[in-house]
Design a protein around this motif. Structure first.
Motif, short mmCIF file in Angstrom:
data_model
loop_
_atom_site.label_atom_id
_atom_site.label_comp_id
_atom_site.label_asym_id
_atom_site.label_seq_id
_atom_site.Cartn_x
_atom_site.Cartn_y
_atom_site.Cartn_z
N GLU A 151 30.66 41.92 58.14
CA GLU A 151 32.10 42.37 58.27
C GLU A 151 32.20 43.62 59.23
O GLU A 151 31.32 44.37 59.39
CB GLU A 151 32.60 42.93 56.77
N GLU A 194 40.74 37.94 49.62
CA GLU A 194 40.97 38.80 48.24
C GLU A 194 42.54 38.97 48.40
O GLU A 194 42.85 40.29 48.24
CB GLU A 194 40.39 40.15 48.44
N GLU A 200 31.31 36.73 47.78
CA GLU A 200 30.87 38.10 47.82
C GLU A 200 30.20 38.36 46.50
O GLU A 200 31.06 38.30 45.27
CB GLU A 200 32.22 39.20 48.24
O1 AHR Z 1 32.27 43.97 51.04
C1 AHR Z 1 33.12 45.03 50.92
C2 AHR Z 1 34.53 44.64 50.79
O2 AHR Z 1 34.60 44.24 49.18
C3 AHR Z 1 35.09 43.63 51.08
O3 AHR Z 1 35.68 43.66 52.44
C4 AHR Z 1 36.23 43.18 50.30
O4 AHR Z 1 36.62 41.79 50.48
C5 AHR Z 1 35.72 43.44 49.08
O5 AHR Z 1 36.59 44.17 48.12
#
Ligand code: AHR
Length: 503
Positions: A27, A173, A292
């Protein structure tokens, strides 16, 4: 001494191991991209500015697929900021992590990195502040062969061939109030369905992931998926799951049992998706993309404010992991593999510096955190079919998840080589457990080919820049095979793997 037992049967197969189980996540957040994978000027940077030490560790980790470019970041991202001449790219505010995005890395650079790392890209589009048109635009840029405005722009930017990205996340999300562009399930379900239909008109066989719940503790857990899938069932292939675990208030017993929650998460969402499918009289099954997951000391982050100043690549959530964290990561992989019939993609979040198995210092070294080891060994050893196991194990009581088995395990069998691999955790905090594995159903003498264990007298021991090899894998020398039964003495608070091969 405690005892546990399981009988393996090559005919009792859950599903083939999906290579996409070993995905990761890059990210534009903190130092994952800048001074993580990319640091021009670093002594080990290649001609494109990528750190070759990080590339080598990513390959060693065995990562197969990488989700990009976010995360919360993607919900405010304009993908076109990251293409064309680097010195003309805009600097923007990233509201998700309160930092400055320089756009020196965009999709063309990331695709070059992915090729060097030999990983598939899972691309997330912005459905927070953007919609169908921008998703179509980035798709045209990356996947359309040639002869259109955006595909020709890609070619002019140096990528003659399309990137052929197959798996796409429809936002990130959007059930979470913290998300830029947060939506109700109805709003998101309609937008995800419309985006999916449009993308499929451009390329019918894309694999599309609708956003599921950000955590099993969300008040809308289950009902979110149900509503979203009512709208999007026939046009998406996956629903996503996100889960982060941490040790709360020194409750190590509950923390070690985190995979009990992951099992519950998967079973609940499979049941929810199947119920929607049944209501819609659909023959199709929706799979889960656990895109995730990890250990994350989220409560510490929630109590600490984001940086006051707008900085480029600030140090954000650079959690340092210990032995117990690594055991939990190993057990979460056991859970993911156990569900290989429905969880066919997964991404550990994240790859470098940000809650990551790989750490770097700007201008300095890169090293493996404790959690690197169970991931790398599992990715290297899990091959062929995942076997269905009924483990007889002692249980213990946890405050968060109720009764949990002391021993959890999964096994794979590769029909091509005959190899059997058992991955196991011992959650007991005091005692070693003797784990007997009945191999008689294989009808051939199996012998121990390799063994690994991660354990330590100090379950809080970590790897650091100064002591990068403090915690590493060792051989598990307490394994024997007799009369078709392998017996493993699993140390307290440990993750282990044993590969057995034909004698
Ligand atoms: O991985 C860190 C964060 O966690 C990501 O940006 C988000 O999608 C999640 O809440």
């Amino acid at each position: 001494m405690l005892h546990a037992r399981v009988a393996l049967n090559p005919a009792s197969v859950v599903a083939p191991v999906s290579r996409r189980t070993f995905g990761s996540f890059v990210e534009h957040m903190g130092r994952c991209v800048y001074t993580g994978i990319y640091e021009p000027g670093h002594p080990l940077a290649d001609e494109d500015g990528f750190r070759t030490d990080v590339l080598a560790l990513a390959r060693e980790l065995g990562v197969t697929m990488v989700r990009y470019p976010g995360g919360n970041f993607v919900s405010g991202y304009r993908w076109e900021d990251g293409i064309g001449p680097a010195d003309q790219r805009p600097r923007r505010r990233d509201l998700a992590w309160r930092s400055i995005e320089t756009n020196q890395v965009g999709i063309d650079e990331f695709a070059r990195w992915a090729e060097k790392a030999d990983v598939e890209i899972m691309y997330a589009v912005n459905l927070g502040t953007r919609g169908v048109q921008e998703a179509l635009d980035v798709h045209e840029y990356v996947n359309h062969p040639e002869g259109t405005h955006l595909s020709e722009q890609r070619r002019a930017n140096g990528a003659e061939k399309p990137y052929g990205i197959k798996i796409w996340c429809l936002g990130n999300e959007l059930d979470g109030p913290w998300q830029t562009g947060h939506k109700t399930p109805e709003e998101y379900g309609l937008l995800a369905a419309a985006t999916a239909r449009a993308l499929r008109s451009a390329e019918p066989d894309l694999e599309l992931v609708a956003c599921g719940s950000s955590s099993s503790t969300m008040p809308t857990f289950g009902s979110w998926e149900s509503t979203v899938l009512e709208h999007a069932y026939e046009v998406v292939d996956y629903v996503s799951c996100h889960a982060y675990y941490e040790e709360h208030d020194g409750d190590l017993g509950s923390f070690l049992a985190s995979a009990v929650d992951m099992d519950h998460f998967v079973n609940s969402i499979v049941a929810t998706a199947d119920a929607v499918g049944a209501r819609l009289k659909s023959k199709k099954k929706i799979n889960l993309s656990f895109d995730e997951w990890n250990v994350w000391y989220l409560s510490r982050f929630q109590n600490a404010p984001l940086p006051k100043e707008w900085e480029v690549a600030p140090r954000v959530i650079e959690d340092q992991y210990n032995v117990a964290d690594a055991v939990v990561v190993g057990s979460l992989l056991i859970s993911l593999l156990r569900h290989s019939d429905r969880v066919t993609a997964a991404c550990q979040a994240q790859l470098v510096n940000v809650i990551a198995p790989i750490m770097t210092e700007p201008g300095g070294p890169a090293w493996r955190q404790t959690i690197f080891h169970p991931f790398a060994r599992t990715a290297a050893l899990a091959k062929g079919d995942v076997l269905r196991l009924e483990i007889q194990s002692p249980v213990y009581e946890t405050a968060r998840y109720g009764e949990a088995p002391v021993i959890d395990a999964v096994a794979t069998h590769d029909p091509a080589t005959g190899d059997v691999v058992v991955f196991a955790v011992n959650r007991d905090q005091e005692q070693q457990v003797e784990f007997a594995i009945d191999l008689c159903a294989f009808g051939a003498d199996l012998t121990v080919a390799e063994t690994w264990t991660l354990t330590d007298d100090d379950v809080r021991a970590c790897n650091t820049r100064d002591e990068p090899e403090r915690v590493t894998l060792r051989a598990l020398d307490t394994v024997s095979v007799a009369d078709g039964v392998a017996t493993l003495a699993l140390p307290r608070v440990s993750w282990s793997a044993v590969r057995l091969t034909r004698a």
